[in-house]
Write a protein that holds these residues in place. Sequence first.
Motif, mmCIF file in Angstrom:
data_model
loop_
_atom_site.group_PDB
_atom_site.id
_atom_site.type_symbol
_atom_site.label_atom_id
_atom_site.label_comp_id
_atom_site.label_asym_id
_atom_site.label_seq_id
_atom_site.Cartn_x
_atom_site.Cartn_y
_atom_site.Cartn_z
ATOM 1 N N ASP A 195 0.836 -1.195 0.000
ATOM 2 C CA ASP A 195 0.000 0.000 0.000
ATOM 3 C C ASP A 195 0.872 1.246 0.000
ATOM 4 O O ASP A 195 2.097 1.177 -0.063
ATOM 5 C CB ASP A 195 -0.940 0.012 1.213
ATOM 6 C CG ASP A 195 -0.195 -0.201 2.525
ATOM 7 O OD1 ASP A 195 0.980 0.204 2.617
ATOM 8 O OD2 ASP A 195 -0.781 -0.769 3.458
ATOM 9 N N THR A 196 0.231 2.399 0.048
ATOM 10 C CA THR A 196 0.951 3.669 0.007
ATOM 11 C C THR A 196 1.921 3.802 1.166
ATOM 12 O O THR A 196 3.046 4.279 1.000
ATOM 13 C CB THR A 196 -0.052 4.846 0.040
ATOM 14 O OG1 THR A 196 -1.014 4.666 -0.994
ATOM 15 C CG2 THR A 196 0.661 6.162 -0.166
ATOM 16 N N GLU A 197 1.497 3.373 2.352
ATOM 17 C CA GLU A 197 2.359 3.492 3.532
ATOM 18 C C GLU A 197 3.642 2.692 3.360
ATOM 19 O O GLU A 197 4.720 3.139 3.742
ATOM 20 C CB GLU A 197 1.605 3.032 4.783
ATOM 21 C CG GLU A 197 0.516 3.980 5.243
ATOM 22 C CD GLU A 197 1.068 5.376 5.534
ATOM 23 O OE1 GLU A 197 2.121 5.479 6.190
ATOM 24 O OE2 GLU A 197 0.455 6.361 5.083
ATOM 25 N N GLY A 199 5.062 2.059 0.575
ATOM 26 C CA GLY A 199 5.863 2.822 -0.379
ATOM 27 C C GLY A 199 6.589 3.965 0.289
ATOM 28 O O GLY A 199 7.769 4.220 0.015
ATOM 29 N N HIS A 200 5.907 4.647 1.203
ATOM 30 C CA HIS A 200 6.551 5.752 1.922
ATOM 31 C C HIS A 200 7.652 5.248 2.849
ATOM 32 O O HIS A 200 8.618 5.970 3.122
ATOM 33 C CB HIS A 200 5.509 6.538 2.713
ATOM 34 C CG HIS A 200 4.546 7.305 1.865
ATOM 35 N ND1 HIS A 200 4.934 7.943 0.706
ATOM 36 C CD2 HIS A 200 3.213 7.535 1.992
ATOM 37 C CE1 HIS A 200 3.889 8.542 0.161
ATOM 38 N NE2 HIS A 200 2.830 8.297 0.915
ATOM 39 N N LEU A 250 -0.024 4.754 -6.698
ATOM 40 C CA LEU A 250 -0.152 5.020 -5.266
ATOM 41 C C LEU A 250 0.337 6.414 -4.888
ATOM 42 O O LEU A 250 0.177 6.847 -3.749
ATOM 43 C CB LEU A 250 0.625 3.972 -4.456
ATOM 44 C CG LEU A 250 0.066 2.541 -4.459
ATOM 45 C CD1 LEU A 250 1.036 1.587 -3.786
ATOM 46 C CD2 LEU A 250 -1.287 2.501 -3.761
ATOM 47 N N VAL A 284 3.533 7.330 -4.878
ATOM 48 C CA VAL A 284 4.833 7.257 -4.207
ATOM 49 C C VAL A 284 5.886 7.848 -5.129
ATOM 50 O O VAL A 284 6.070 7.385 -6.257
ATOM 51 C CB VAL A 284 5.200 5.796 -3.862
ATOM 52 C CG1 VAL A 284 6.575 5.733 -3.202
ATOM 53 C CG2 VAL A 284 4.141 5.199 -2.948
#
Length: 260
Positions: free
Chosen positions: A190-192, A194-195, A227, A229
């Motif tokens: 998910d995006t998190e 990726g961060h 996403l 990122v």
Amino acid sequence: MAYQLEETIKDTLNCLEENIFFIDLDFRVGWMNEAGKKVIDSIKAYLKLERAEDLIGTPIGWFHKNPSYQEEMLQRGDFPIDMQLVLFNTFVTRLIVKKLVVRGQELGYLLTWKDITEREKEKEKTKALINELSTPVLQTIADHTLLVPLIGELTIERMETLTSKLLNECLSSQADYVIIDFSGVTHLQDTEAGHEIQKLTDSIQLMGAEVLYCGFPKEMVKNMVSLGVETNQLSFVSFRNAIRYVVSKLGDRINNDNQN
């Protein structure tokens, strides 16, 4: 008046090695077999009981932080009910509840209590080991250069494990370069997650090492873009190209040092 188990039923349940408890229609513990008494005796200090028999008459909601939860599950009647509870932040139990019907009459419920604490501990150990093995940090042919080949699904948990491990490796090996190879990644969760990649990169750079990316699969690039990122890191098609870059940079540094 709550139903009392017949002696023939008690004798049958006492022959079983499983921990079995009878719950009456008032949702109270009405009886337990000999195996059940033993498991309650083993945790009676946590339950603040002098003996296992003192549990008789206790509402089943006493075991749950939301007292009405278990009663609501029984009332819904979706049997068998299979639930897992953590007691006193120490014991993991699996509870299986079925209706007790004798001669066509519903008399209460039979609850089987299985202690799965050790099994859950082993699962956690195995999970930790898998995380450790799936986030290797390797030395390369270039001095003070580390390779991190990421494999499988990228999750927040894995990235957090890798960050802690990699920062220690950077410190102990006095790394100047860290190459993160994404060619074995199958999925970005998910995006998190990726961060977390960028947070990992920023942490390494704060320690004075340059971070290089390589081997991004096409699907992962599309996924990261979708996403949202973003990254500004120097990226290469393959590890071979990345290590060539590092070797050339190290060669330039050596030449500059010799000239000075």
